[in-house]
Design a protein around this motif. Structure first.
Motif, PDB file in Angstrom:
ATOM      1  N   HIS A 185      47.840  50.220  43.431  1.00 40.37           N
ATOM      2  CA  HIS A 185      47.551  49.109  42.521  1.00 40.37           C
ATOM      3  C   HIS A 185      48.765  48.195  42.358  1.00 40.37           C
ATOM      4  CE1 HIS A 185      45.644  47.057  39.106  1.00 40.37           C
ATOM      5  NE2 HIS A 185      46.814  47.157  38.497  1.00 40.37           N
ATOM      6  N   LYS A 186      49.940  48.783  42.127  1.00 36.95           N
ATOM      7  CA  LYS A 186      51.159  47.996  41.902  1.00 36.95           C
ATOM      8  C   LYS A 186      51.505  47.151  43.124  1.00 36.95           C
ATOM      9  CE  LYS A 186      52.604  49.602  37.787  1.00 36.95           C
ATOM     10  NZ  LYS A 186      52.845  48.761  36.599  1.00 36.95           N
ATOM     11  N   ILE A 187      51.461  47.763  44.292  1.00 34.54           N
ATOM     12  CA  ILE A 187      51.851  47.046  45.504  1.00 34.54           C
ATOM     13  C   ILE A 187      50.811  45.990  45.876  1.00 34.54           C
ATOM     14  CG2 ILE A 187      52.571  47.278  47.901  1.00 34.54           C
ATOM     15  CD1 ILE A 187      54.347  48.609  45.662  1.00 34.54           C
ATOM     16  N   ALA A 188      49.552  46.270  45.609  1.00 33.87           N
ATOM     17  CA  ALA A 188      48.505  45.284  45.872  1.00 33.87           C
ATOM     18  C   ALA A 188      48.735  44.015  45.061  1.00 33.87           C
ATOM     19  CB  ALA A 188      47.124  45.871  45.562  1.00 33.87           C
ATOM     20  N   ARG A 189      49.128  44.175  43.801  1.00 36.11           N
ATOM     21  CA  ARG A 189      49.406  43.021  42.946  1.00 36.11           C
ATOM     22  C   ARG A 189      50.556  42.195  43.505  1.00 36.11           C
ATOM     23  NH1 ARG A 189      45.439  41.697  39.186  1.00 36.11           N
ATOM     24  NH2 ARG A 189      44.325  43.627  38.719  1.00 36.11           N
ATOM     25  N   GLU A 190      51.623  42.864  43.921  1.00 32.88           N
ATOM     26  CA  GLU A 190      52.781  42.156  44.466  1.00 32.88           C
ATOM     27  C   GLU A 190      52.409  41.402  45.750  1.00 32.88           C
ATOM     28  OE1 GLU A 190      55.637  41.680  43.191  1.00 32.88           O
ATOM     29  OE2 GLU A 190      55.919  43.247  41.685  1.00 32.88           O
ATOM     30  N   LEU A 191      51.700  42.079  46.642  1.00 29.43           N
ATOM     31  CA  LEU A 191      51.320  41.455  47.908  1.00 29.43           C
ATOM     32  C   LEU A 191      50.390  40.264  47.683  1.00 29.43           C
ATOM     33  CD1 LEU A 191      50.696  44.546  50.226  1.00 29.43           C
ATOM     34  CD2 LEU A 191      52.565  42.907  50.364  1.00 29.43           C
ATOM     35  N   ALA A 192      49.454  40.408  46.776  1.00 28.18           N
ATOM     36  CA  ALA A 192      48.503  39.336  46.516  1.00 28.18           C
ATOM     37  C   ALA A 192      49.208  38.089  45.995  1.00 28.18           C
ATOM     38  CB  ALA A 192      47.445  39.798  45.519  1.00 28.18           C
ATOM     39  N   VAL A 193      50.157  38.272  45.101  1.00 27.95           N
ATOM     40  CA  VAL A 193      50.912  37.129  44.577  1.00 27.95           C
ATOM     41  C   VAL A 193      51.688  36.447  45.698  1.00 27.95           C
ATOM     42  CG1 VAL A 193      52.833  36.457  43.075  1.00 27.95           C
ATOM     43  CG2 VAL A 193      51.099  38.032  42.228  1.00 27.95           C
ATOM     44  N   GLY A 194      52.361  37.242  46.532  1.00 21.17           N
ATOM     45  CA  GLY A 194      53.157  36.673  47.610  1.00 21.17           C
ATOM     46  C   GLY A 194      52.331  35.955  48.658  1.00 21.17           C
ATOM     47  N   LEU A 195      51.200  36.528  49.025  1.00 24.27           N
ATOM     48  CA  LEU A 195      50.366  35.956  50.091  1.00 24.27           C
ATOM     49  C   LEU A 195      49.403  34.889  49.589  1.00 24.27           C
ATOM     50  CD1 LEU A 195      49.444  39.261  51.987  1.00 24.27           C
ATOM     51  CD2 LEU A 195      51.043  37.498  52.758  1.00 24.27           C
ATOM     52  N   GLY A 196      49.242  34.789  48.272  1.00 20.59           N
ATOM     53  CA  GLY A 196      48.241  33.875  47.741  1.00 20.59           C
ATOM     54  C   GLY A 196      46.835  34.424  47.926  1.00 20.59           C
ATOM     55  N   TYR A 197      46.715  35.760  47.995  1.00 18.99           N
ATOM     56  CA  TYR A 197      45.432  36.435  48.154  1.00 18.99           C
ATOM     57  C   TYR A 197      44.891  36.846  46.783  1.00 18.99           C
ATOM     58  CZ  TYR A 197      45.426  37.098  53.277  1.00 18.99           C
ATOM     59  OH  TYR A 197      45.360  36.916  54.629  1.00 18.99           O
ATOM     60  N   THR A 198      43.650  37.313  46.769  1.00 21.57           N
ATOM     61  CA  THR A 198      43.033  37.811  45.546  1.00 21.57           C
ATOM     62  C   THR A 198      43.318  39.306  45.405  1.00 21.57           C
ATOM     63  OG1 THR A 198      41.229  36.206  45.718  1.00 21.57           O
ATOM     64  CG2 THR A 198      40.875  38.118  44.292  1.00 21.57           C
ATOM     65  N   PRO A 199      43.924  39.754  44.293  1.00 24.12           N
ATOM     66  CA  PRO A 199      44.146  41.183  44.096  1.00 24.12           C
ATOM     67  C   PRO A 199      42.878  41.864  43.595  1.00 24.12           C
ATOM     68  CG  PRO A 199      45.044  39.958  42.245  1.00 24.12           C
ATOM     69  CD  PRO A 199      44.495  38.931  43.199  1.00 24.12           C
ATOM     70  N   LEU A 200      42.475  42.939  44.240  1.00 23.31           N
ATOM     71  CA  LEU A 200      41.283  43.675  43.835  1.00 23.31           C
ATOM     72  C   LEU A 200      41.605  45.155  43.750  1.00 23.31           C
ATOM     73  CD1 LEU A 200      38.630  41.911  46.113  1.00 23.31           C
ATOM     74  CD2 LEU A 200      38.935  41.584  43.656  1.00 23.31           C
ATOM     75  N   SER A 201      40.951  45.836  42.837  1.00 23.65           N
ATOM     76  CA  SER A 201      41.160  47.272  42.646  1.00 23.65           C
ATOM     77  C   SER A 201      39.811  47.959  42.588  1.00 23.65           C
ATOM     78  CB  SER A 201      41.942  47.520  41.350  1.00 23.65           C
ATOM     79  OG  SER A 201      41.866  48.869  40.968  1.00 23.65           O
ATOM     80  N   THR A 202      39.590  48.902  43.482  1.00 25.73           N
ATOM     81  CA  THR A 202      38.303  49.614  43.458  1.00 25.73           C
ATOM     82  C   THR A 202      38.172  50.431  42.173  1.00 25.73           C
ATOM     83  OG1 THR A 202      39.268  51.456  44.729  1.00 25.73           O
ATOM     84  CG2 THR A 202      38.133  49.726  45.970  1.00 25.73           C
ATOM     85  N   LYS A 203      39.283  50.907  41.643  1.00 25.14           N
ATOM     86  CA  LYS A 203      39.245  51.650  40.380  1.00 25.14           C
ATOM     87  C   LYS A 203      38.705  50.757  39.259  1.00 25.14           C
ATOM     88  CE  LYS A 203      42.261  54.196  37.146  1.00 25.14           C
ATOM     89  NZ  LYS A 203      42.112  53.364  35.941  1.00 25.14           N
ATOM     90  N   GLU A 204      39.254  49.547  39.148  1.00 29.03           N
ATOM     91  CA  GLU A 204      38.808  48.637  38.102  1.00 29.03           C
ATOM     92  C   GLU A 204      37.352  48.233  38.296  1.00 29.03           C
ATOM     93  OE1 GLU A 204      41.556  45.405  38.186  1.00 29.03           O
ATOM     94  OE2 GLU A 204      43.152  46.504  37.139  1.00 29.03           O
ATOM     95  N   LEU A 205      36.957  48.005  39.548  1.00 29.61           N
ATOM     96  CA  LEU A 205      35.576  47.600  39.826  1.00 29.61           C
ATOM     97  C   LEU A 205      34.599  48.727  39.490  1.00 29.61           C
ATOM     98  CD1 LEU A 205      36.132  45.726  43.216  1.00 29.61           C
ATOM     99  CD2 LEU A 205      35.550  44.694  41.023  1.00 29.61           C
ATOM    100  N   LEU A 206      34.947  49.952  39.865  1.00 29.72           N
ATOM    101  CA  LEU A 206      34.068  51.088  39.586  1.00 29.72           C
ATOM    102  C   LEU A 206      33.947  51.345  38.086  1.00 29.72           C
ATOM    103  CD1 LEU A 206      35.210  53.535  42.409  1.00 29.72           C
ATOM    104  CD2 LEU A 206      32.939  52.509  42.179  1.00 29.72           C
ATOM    105  N   GLU A 207      35.052  51.266  37.375  1.00 29.60           N
ATOM    106  CA  GLU A 207      35.016  51.510  35.930  1.00 29.60           C
ATOM    107  C   GLU A 207      34.273  50.410  35.188  1.00 29.60           C
ATOM    108  OE1 GLU A 207      39.025  54.273  35.306  1.00 29.60           O
ATOM    109  OE2 GLU A 207      39.115  52.119  34.839  1.00 29.60           O
TER     110      GLU A 207
END
Length: 370
Positions: A185-207
């Motif tokens: 989750h932490k690294i996905a957020r960092e990468l998304a900000v840097g690349l201009g991508y959308t950060p997504l989390s399957t944990k958040e989506l499932l919950e």
């Protein structure tokens, strides 16, 4: 498919307060004979021809200003301030290697390091490095091994990698897998900000869908039920472009199961793996053993990033190492993004990387009618 392994220490060295370079290393590990990939040093070369340059300013250690004229083509030009017009060529030391560059000046009894980096953005031809003095500037001409690779800057940094990798990925999504949901989750957020991508989390989506926590769901129905549900989420996300997806870690995650990777193959997969290895060679052997055992779905990942310990403070450093490894993966086979796109268009049938023709039946393995 070749796997890029990046082993990094938890406390990366810094060159000065403005720039920070993580201590990482990249190794090629062959996992299957189907696709052979190579590092940039073995890419085909083109004729030397300098194109229009673009001037950039870069802060680095031991000198106030470094000016780089990045060409985006066959040659990179680096300009460093000498601060003294009386410095002679005999007082300058330039040591150029394929991925490193050291520049020192010995003048008036004092030695000064103008540049010392082992993280050049791309590979160069050391034997064709040319330098000369222009007034009070040292001009270094670096010949690229990959003449088509655009260099956003002379050295790998967070800024240069986010710019360069975003262009290389061409919108292909990135999936982070591994034992820790938190790290993913932490690294996905960092990468998304840097690349201009959308950060997504399957944990958040499932919950959000089930209105309950993953832990309570596991208690009620077991980890297999959660993995099955995450697989359905991944199927939906497989057609999502420009996303960085953090998956569930550990036993409850779909990525732990080799038969649940059908839709993960739609993007580039990064395995964030904690390691007890104390050095690069030990980490390499550990990764080889992981792949040799092949008991977990994580060994399907295209990139392995080994972490010696974990501290959320260094999330950006881990993200930078992941970008560097992704860059090398894509450069090793420039058709990868195109094949990912084809795999998605054909419906993510599970035939990656040996993509079958349209009409192939994944349930029976039967070829399409001729």
């Amino acid at each position: 498919m070749a796997t890029t392994l990046s082993f990094m220490l938890p406390n990366p060295p810094t060159t000065n307060p403005q720039l920070s370079f993580p201590k990482t290393s990249f190794l090629s590990l062959s996992t299957t004979p189907k696709l052979t990939t190579h590092f940039p040093s073995s890419l085909p070369l083109a004729s030397a021809r300098v194109k229009k340059t673009q001037k950039r300013i870069l802060l680095c250690s031991s000198t106030p200003i470094v000016s780089t004229n990045t060409t985006h083509y066959e040659v990179e030009l680096l300009r460093l301030e000498l601060e003294d017009e009386n410095i002679s060529p005999g007082e300058i030391f330039v040591d150029a290697r394929e991925s490193s560059l050291v520049i020192r000046v010995q003048h008036s009894g004092h030695q000064k390091t103008l540049l010392d980096t082992n993280t050049l953005y791309g590979m160069i031809k050391p034997s064709e490095t040319i330098w000369y003095i222009d007034d009070a500037q040292l001009v270094v001409n670096l010949k690229k091994q990959d003449p088509e690779l655009k260099w956003p800057d002379i050295m790998e940094s967070w800024e240069s990698l986010t710019t360069g990798v975003m262009q290389l990925l061409k919108g292909t999504s990135v999936f982070l897998v591994g034992e820790s949901t938190e790290i993913n989750h932490k690294i996905a957020r960092e990468l998304a900000v840097g690349l201009g991508y959308t950060p997504l989390s399957t944990k958040e989506l499932l919950e959000a869908c089930t209105k309950q926590t993953i832990d309570s769901w596991i208690t009620e129905e077991g980890s297999d039920a959660v993995a099955e549900a995450e697989g359905a989420i991944l199927e939906t996300l497989s057609s999502q472009a420009r996303a960085v997806v953090a998956t569930l870690g550990g036993e409850q995650g779909a990525a732990r199961r080799p038969n649940k990777w059908q839709h993960l193959f739609a993007g580039f997969t990064v395995w964030l793996s904690q390691s007890e290895a104390a050095d690069e060679e030990s980490a390499k052997e550990e990764a080889k053993k992981n792949i040799r055992d092949g008991l977990q779905g994580y060994t399907n990942a295209e990139v392995v990033v080994k972490l010696q310990g974990w501290d959320a403070t260094y999330s950006k450093t881990v993200a930078q190492a992941s970008l560097s490894a992704l860059k090398r993966l894509v450069l090793s086979d420039k058709d990868l993004t195109g094949r990912k796109s084809l795999y998605i268009r054909l419906g993510c049938r599970g035939d990656w990387p040996d993509i079958k023709p349209p009409g192939w039946d994944p349930s029976t393995g039967a070829a399409p009618p001729s």
